[in-house]
Design a protein around this motif. Structure first.
Motif, mmCIF file in Angstrom:
data_model
loop_
_atom_site.group_PDB
_atom_site.id
_atom_site.type_symbol
_atom_site.label_atom_id
_atom_site.label_comp_id
_atom_site.label_asym_id
_atom_site.label_seq_id
_atom_site.Cartn_x
_atom_site.Cartn_y
_atom_site.Cartn_z
ATOM 1 N N ASP A 33 0.873 -1.222 0.147
ATOM 2 C CA ASP A 33 0.031 -0.041 -0.214
ATOM 3 C C ASP A 33 0.955 1.363 0.224
ATOM 4 O O ASP A 33 0.645 2.246 -0.647
ATOM 5 C CB ASP A 33 -0.870 -0.023 1.211
ATOM 6 C CG ASP A 33 -2.342 -0.831 0.890
ATOM 7 O OD1 ASP A 33 -2.476 -1.125 -0.133
ATOM 8 O OD2 ASP A 33 -2.770 -1.026 1.950
ATOM 9 N N GLU A 34 1.959 1.278 0.854
ATOM 10 C CA GLU A 34 2.740 2.652 0.846
ATOM 11 C C GLU A 34 3.599 2.697 -0.346
ATOM 12 O O GLU A 34 3.649 3.631 -0.972
ATOM 13 C CB GLU A 34 3.674 2.306 1.967
ATOM 14 C CG GLU A 34 3.064 2.312 3.312
ATOM 15 C CD GLU A 34 4.131 2.281 4.513
ATOM 16 O OE1 GLU A 34 5.275 2.297 4.177
ATOM 17 O OE2 GLU A 34 3.674 2.600 5.758
ATOM 18 N N HIS A 37 1.092 4.105 -2.650
ATOM 19 C CA HIS A 37 0.963 5.769 -2.920
ATOM 20 C C HIS A 37 2.198 6.237 -3.207
ATOM 21 O O HIS A 37 1.757 7.573 -3.964
ATOM 22 C CB HIS A 37 0.589 5.844 -1.175
ATOM 23 C CG HIS A 37 -0.720 5.404 -0.634
ATOM 24 N ND1 HIS A 37 -0.928 5.066 0.524
ATOM 25 C CD2 HIS A 37 -1.880 5.287 -1.485
ATOM 26 C CE1 HIS A 37 -2.213 4.949 0.467
ATOM 27 N NE2 HIS A 37 -2.885 4.868 -0.482
ATOM 28 N N ASN A 86 -6.294 -0.086 -11.165
ATOM 29 C CA ASN A 86 -5.597 -1.256 -10.644
ATOM 30 C C ASN A 86 -4.572 -1.583 -11.831
ATOM 31 O O ASN A 86 -3.392 -2.233 -11.610
ATOM 32 C CB ASN A 86 -6.541 -2.425 -10.098
ATOM 33 C CG ASN A 86 -6.995 -2.097 -8.847
ATOM 34 O OD1 ASN A 86 -6.638 -1.186 -8.002
ATOM 35 N ND2 ASN A 86 -8.060 -2.557 -8.470
ATOM 36 N N HIS A 90 -1.087 -1.895 -9.977
ATOM 37 C CA HIS A 90 -0.563 -2.962 -9.740
ATOM 38 C C HIS A 90 0.846 -3.506 -10.232
ATOM 39 O O HIS A 90 1.629 -3.994 -9.833
ATOM 40 C CB HIS A 90 -1.457 -3.977 -9.592
ATOM 41 C CG HIS A 90 -2.580 -3.810 -8.627
ATOM 42 N ND1 HIS A 90 -3.999 -4.635 -8.749
ATOM 43 C CD2 HIS A 90 -2.866 -3.094 -7.405
ATOM 44 C CE1 HIS A 90 -4.720 -4.196 -7.582
ATOM 45 N NE2 HIS A 90 -4.158 -3.240 -6.790
#
Length: 208
Positions: A33-34, A37, A86, A90
């Protein structure tokens, strides 16, 4: 160096385990997640693609970058926009992780590299990791944690659980399971035992 991917359902208590691992010498912990971001910040190739995707939509800050609340509203109302985001983010995260693994192996300073990702299995991180670990907690325990820590209603908790992989799917894809239904100390004991096994196995492989 050994590269371990850690996953589990929301509320399984992964954060406590990751904090413990991050404090150990010779260990680096990465959070998907980090990374995502950071890759969505202005100046990155990922951000430039997202600028094109959301062109004309009111999701940007005046100084650049995303207004996270407005972006979340757009993605919540459009599954297609979420899928398209995504498809950009991703693969970028996975490329970054791949580069970091190569860099860490070349440096040789850390014994253990850990990646936590909610979609570890869905995004096929088994292609990069030496092992996948599943942090398990019962649905009752996870629901109680989410309602206490985040104030979620029971209906929201059920929606989240239904959107994630089942326990059987997690277990099928992960080499090792940590039972996180008890105390933090009990989970840490399991981690230490698993790490010993992993490193012993690695040394045996290197001798062959």
């Amino acid at each position: 160096m050994i590269f371990i991917g850690i996953t589990g359902g929301v509320g399984a208590g992964k954060s406590e385990i990751l904090r413990y691992l991050a404090k150990k010498p010779g260990v680096r912990v990465m959070l998907a997640d980090e990374i995502a971001h950071a890759l969505m910040e202005p100046g990155t190739a990922c951000y430039r693609k997202l600028e094109e995707l959301f062109a004309g939509q009111d999701v940007f800050l005046p100084e650049g970058g995303f207004d996270r609340e407005k972006l979340a509203m757009v993605l919540f109302s459009s599954e297609e926009m979420l899928r398209r985001l995504n498809r950009i983010v991703h693969p970028a995260v996975k490329d970054y992780v791949r580069q970091q693994v190569l860099a860490e192996r070349a440096l040789g300073e850390n014994e253990l590299l850990v990646l936590e990702a909610a979609l570890l299995i869905e995004e096929h991180y088994d292609e990069l990791c030496d092992e996948l670990w599943y942090i398990h907690a019962s649905e009752e325990k996870r629901a109680a944690r989410l309602m206490a820590s985040r104030g979620y209603a029971q209906e929201k908790v059920r929606q989240i659980f239904d959107s994630q992989l089942s326990e059987q799917q997690f277990r099928r894809h992960c080499a090792r399971v940590i039972d996180n239904n008890g105390t933090v100390e009990e989970s840490i004991q399991q981690i230490e035992q698993l790490l010993k096994q992993v490193f012993i196995n690695k040394r045996l492989e290197n001798r062959r």
